[in-house]
Motif scaffolding. Sequence first.
Motif, PDB file in Angstrom:
ATOM      1  N   LEU A 208      44.907  35.615  48.314  1.00  0.00           N
ATOM      2  CA  LEU A 208      44.025  36.628  48.928  1.00  0.00           C
ATOM      3  C   LEU A 208      43.420  37.412  47.775  1.00  0.00           C
ATOM      4  O   LEU A 208      44.137  37.817  46.843  1.00  0.00           O
ATOM      5  CB  LEU A 208      44.855  37.575  49.788  1.00  0.00           C
ATOM      6  CG  LEU A 208      45.129  37.165  51.223  1.00  0.00           C
ATOM      7  CD1 LEU A 208      46.099  38.163  51.851  1.00  0.00           C
ATOM      8  CD2 LEU A 208      43.825  37.109  52.037  1.00  0.00           C
ATOM      9  N   ILE A 209      42.115  37.634  47.815  1.00  0.00           N
ATOM     10  CA  ILE A 209      41.467  38.312  46.686  1.00  0.00           C
ATOM     11  C   ILE A 209      40.784  39.588  47.150  1.00  0.00           C
ATOM     12  O   ILE A 209      40.001  39.581  48.105  1.00  0.00           O
ATOM     13  CB  ILE A 209      40.417  37.399  46.004  1.00  0.00           C
ATOM     14  CG1 ILE A 209      41.083  36.108  45.505  1.00  0.00           C
ATOM     15  CG2 ILE A 209      39.747  38.132  44.842  1.00  0.00           C
ATOM     16  CD1 ILE A 209      40.092  35.065  45.007  1.00  0.00           C
ATOM     17  N   ALA A 210      41.113  40.692  46.446  1.00  0.00           N
ATOM     18  CA  ALA A 210      40.405  41.954  46.664  1.00  0.00           C
ATOM     19  C   ALA A 210      39.654  42.286  45.383  1.00  0.00           C
ATOM     20  O   ALA A 210      40.232  42.225  44.299  1.00  0.00           O
ATOM     21  CB  ALA A 210      41.390  43.069  46.993  1.00  0.00           C
ATOM     22  N   VAL A 211      38.376  42.616  45.503  1.00  0.00           N
ATOM     23  CA  VAL A 211      37.630  43.102  44.340  1.00  0.00           C
ATOM     24  C   VAL A 211      37.508  44.611  44.492  1.00  0.00           C
ATOM     25  O   VAL A 211      36.984  45.110  45.497  1.00  0.00           O
ATOM     26  CB  VAL A 211      36.240  42.442  44.236  1.00  0.00           C
ATOM     27  CG1 VAL A 211      35.484  42.984  43.025  1.00  0.00           C
ATOM     28  CG2 VAL A 211      36.370  40.926  44.128  1.00  0.00           C
ATOM     29  N   ALA A 212      38.049  45.340  43.502  1.00  0.00           N
ATOM     30  CA  ALA A 212      38.033  46.808  43.536  1.00  0.00           C
ATOM     31  C   ALA A 212      37.274  47.319  42.314  1.00  0.00           C
ATOM     32  O   ALA A 212      36.750  46.529  41.523  1.00  0.00           O
ATOM     33  CB  ALA A 212      39.471  47.322  43.544  1.00  0.00           C
TER      34      ALA A 212
ATOM     35  N   VAL B 229      29.381  41.615  36.186  1.00  0.00           N
ATOM     36  CA  VAL B 229      29.419  40.854  37.434  1.00  0.00           C
ATOM     37  C   VAL B 229      29.765  39.389  37.155  1.00  0.00           C
ATOM     38  O   VAL B 229      30.601  38.791  37.845  1.00  0.00           O
ATOM     39  CB  VAL B 229      28.066  40.950  38.163  1.00  0.00           C
ATOM     40  CG1 VAL B 229      28.168  40.364  39.546  1.00  0.00           C
ATOM     41  CG2 VAL B 229      27.619  42.402  38.246  1.00  0.00           C
ATOM     42  N   ASP B 230      29.133  38.827  36.106  1.00  0.00           N
ATOM     43  CA  ASP B 230      29.427  37.427  35.749  1.00  0.00           C
ATOM     44  C   ASP B 230      30.916  37.252  35.501  1.00  0.00           C
ATOM     45  O   ASP B 230      31.523  36.260  35.874  1.00  0.00           O
ATOM     46  CB  ASP B 230      28.680  37.018  34.473  1.00  0.00           C
ATOM     47  CG  ASP B 230      27.179  37.099  34.682  1.00  0.00           C
ATOM     48  OD1 ASP B 230      26.777  37.266  35.850  1.00  0.00           O
ATOM     49  OD2 ASP B 230      26.437  37.025  33.700  1.00  0.00           O
ATOM     50  N   ARG B 231      31.472  38.251  34.836  1.00  0.00           N
ATOM     51  CA  ARG B 231      32.884  38.169  34.498  1.00  0.00           C
ATOM     52  C   ARG B 231      33.750  38.148  35.760  1.00  0.00           C
ATOM     53  O   ARG B 231      34.734  37.410  35.838  1.00  0.00           O
ATOM     54  CB  ARG B 231      33.227  39.376  33.621  1.00  0.00           C
ATOM     55  CG  ARG B 231      34.678  39.492  33.390  1.00  0.00           C
ATOM     56  CD  ARG B 231      34.986  40.094  32.068  1.00  0.00           C
ATOM     57  NE  ARG B 231      36.409  39.965  31.845  1.00  0.00           N
ATOM     58  CZ  ARG B 231      37.067  40.709  30.998  1.00  0.00           C
ATOM     59  NH1 ARG B 231      36.421  41.615  30.292  1.00  0.00           N
ATOM     60  NH2 ARG B 231      38.347  40.549  30.840  1.00  0.00           N
ATOM     61  N   VAL B 232      33.388  38.942  36.739  1.00  0.00           N
ATOM     62  CA  VAL B 232      34.148  38.963  37.990  1.00  0.00           C
ATOM     63  C   VAL B 232      34.081  37.579  38.640  1.00  0.00           C
ATOM     64  O   VAL B 232      35.108  37.039  39.076  1.00  0.00           O
ATOM     65  CB  VAL B 232      33.603  40.040  38.956  1.00  0.00           C
ATOM     66  CG1 VAL B 232      34.311  39.972  40.296  1.00  0.00           C
ATOM     67  CG2 VAL B 232      33.770  41.425  38.344  1.00  0.00           C
TER      68      VAL B 232
ATOM     69  N   SER C  36      33.644  34.711  37.213  1.00  0.00           N
ATOM     70  CA  SER C  36      34.448  33.705  36.514  1.00  0.00           C
ATOM     71  C   SER C  36      35.941  33.986  36.695  1.00  0.00           C
ATOM     72  O   SER C  36      36.742  33.063  36.809  1.00  0.00           O
ATOM     73  CB  SER C  36      34.035  33.566  35.046  1.00  0.00           C
ATOM     74  OG  SER C  36      34.445  34.686  34.340  1.00  0.00           O
ATOM     75  N   ASP C  37      36.323  35.269  36.766  1.00  0.00           N
ATOM     76  CA  ASP C  37      37.739  35.584  37.030  1.00  0.00           C
ATOM     77  C   ASP C  37      38.164  35.062  38.398  1.00  0.00           C
ATOM     78  O   ASP C  37      39.264  34.535  38.566  1.00  0.00           O
ATOM     79  CB  ASP C  37      37.976  37.102  36.991  1.00  0.00           C
ATOM     80  CG  ASP C  37      38.070  37.612  35.564  1.00  0.00           C
ATOM     81  OD1 ASP C  37      38.302  36.785  34.666  1.00  0.00           O
ATOM     82  OD2 ASP C  37      37.901  38.820  35.355  1.00  0.00           O
ATOM     83  N   ILE C  38      37.284  35.210  39.379  1.00  0.00           N
ATOM     84  CA  ILE C  38      37.609  34.717  40.724  1.00  0.00           C
ATOM     85  C   ILE C  38      37.767  33.195  40.673  1.00  0.00           C
ATOM     86  O   ILE C  38      38.712  32.629  41.233  1.00  0.00           O
ATOM     87  CB  ILE C  38      36.520  35.103  41.748  1.00  0.00           C
ATOM     88  CG1 ILE C  38      36.466  36.625  41.904  1.00  0.00           C
ATOM     89  CG2 ILE C  38      36.797  34.438  43.108  1.00  0.00           C
ATOM     90  CD1 ILE C  38      35.269  37.123  42.697  1.00  0.00           C
ATOM     91  N   GLY C  39      36.861  32.534  39.973  1.00  0.00           N
ATOM     92  CA  GLY C  39      36.920  31.074  39.841  1.00  0.00           C
ATOM     93  C   GLY C  39      38.253  30.616  39.265  1.00  0.00           C
ATOM     94  O   GLY C  39      38.847  29.635  39.729  1.00  0.00           O
ATOM     95  N   ARG C  40      38.738  31.379  38.294  1.00  0.00           N
ATOM     96  CA  ARG C  40      40.004  30.999  37.645  1.00  0.00           C
ATOM     97  C   ARG C  40      41.220  31.175  38.550  1.00  0.00           C
ATOM     98  O   ARG C  40      42.295  30.660  38.261  1.00  0.00           O
ATOM     99  CB  ARG C  40      40.190  31.817  36.370  1.00  0.00           C
ATOM    100  CG  ARG C  40      39.679  31.081  35.139  1.00  0.00           C
ATOM    101  CD  ARG C  40      40.303  31.646  33.882  1.00  0.00           C
ATOM    102  NE  ARG C  40      39.955  33.058  33.728  1.00  0.00           N
ATOM    103  CZ  ARG C  40      38.841  33.478  33.146  1.00  0.00           C
ATOM    104  NH1 ARG C  40      37.999  32.622  32.643  1.00  0.00           N
ATOM    105  NH2 ARG C  40      38.576  34.770  33.037  1.00  0.00           N
TER     106      ARG C  40
END
Length: 441
Positions: A79-83, A60-63, A65-69
């Motif tokens: 636009l961001i989709a988390v799958a 979850v932490d990784r997701v 930080s990926d979103i932050g980047r």
Amino acid sequence: MRPTSPPKTYRVKSFGCQMNVYDGERMAELLDAQGIVPAADGDDADLVVLNTCHIREKAVDRVYSDIGRLRRDDGSSPLIAVAGCVAQAEGDEIMRRVPAVSMVVGPQAYHRLPGMLDEAVAGRRSVDTDMPAATKFDVLPARRKVAASAFLTVQEGCDKFCTYCVVPYTRGSEISRPFADLIAEAERLVGAGAKEITLLGQNVNAWTGEDAKGRGVGLDGLIRSLAQIADLRRIRYTTSHPNDMTEGLLIAHAEVEKLMPFLHLPVQSGSDRVLKAMNRSHSVASYLKVLGRARAIRPDIALSGDFIVGFPGETEAEFAETIALVEQVGYAQCFSFKYSPRPGTPAATMDSQIALEVMDERLQRLQAALQKSSLAFNQTSVGRTCEVLVDRLGRREGQWLGKSPWLQSVHFMGEAAIGDVVSVELTEAGPNSLAGRLIAR
Ligand code: 5AD
Ligand code: SF4
């Protein structure tokens, strides 16, 4: 969220297992069908799909930080989709914490992505973690782009409930895709250029179905039918559970020429006490019996497995049993992991969780034993001439990389092309690859 203009370009980033790679490809095809095109390398995409994995570590932490980047210099975001499996397990929490995410979609619901995208463009956020009865496979668009070696998901989900594992919660219960659909998808993959198909499933050898004549068949029956596709050269399957390994599937390794001599059969631990605590429902002895039978039927079969070190309560003596098992089996290649407590699984709250330093040290010892085993296995191949499926350009000018029947990485120099099946003499072995000499194209 304010309305946005419809995305013109996309990027799908897949993490974790091969099934996620397959799902990522299917999502890309779905977006292609909407007229959205892949963003060029290095370019920002208007839409980013993070296809996540929840099996280990700080998923979850990784997701987050990926979103932050993904935030651009001017403060805007695509636009961001988390799958994927983190979306399934933590979707609501992600929505609450990260306003920049406009879509959360689970692994069984991603065929609904286009509708969610329309909502997102209109400024509405949505979460879909349903596991609908009508599966995504019925509505996904046809396969078009494929590599020389393609994945085909034939089975999904798991009913085994190993005490450390999130898969039964994120992927749901075991389902087998229908025989006719799989033959049709395989034919399309081969028509689009695939030379090898790897059948995927969390418990792929639990696949069952009815063949064209209405007879009940197992994975071996499916493999025998797929082998009839003329231009398909190789068939593989992964991952299998020791308890679902049938005699018919083992015999197929001797009788079906296109079925490669490779068996990935996770064991996790060499200790019966630990296996019981893991709820693995097999013992070391029953596991070894399956391997023995595989070798009797197909003597050159390459064996592979998964291991977890530091399961709660694992003693030094129990870990030593794992090392002893590795030395006894002579694996060709394996995956090994430190135990990672997964929220909601029984093992996460068991007493005597093992300290990280102890796990680190055990993992190092296990990996040293596995490396030794892989090197020994690869050394027995030196001098052999075998077929190599070319799948990549090498780093050096004129160098090619491909896979032997035993799934070894082989590099060689000469004239070839991606997708060729060439004859190569294996000349030198390392623990992770072999060097070869091109004999014939
Ligand atoms: N911690 C560490 N490894 C795990 N695996 C599954 N769950 C966990 C966990 N909680 C490993 C198993 C499995 C592979 C896909 O991932 O070895 O076979
Ligand atoms: Fe997880 Fe066990 Fe199912 Fe494999 S068999 S997916 S490790 S629960």
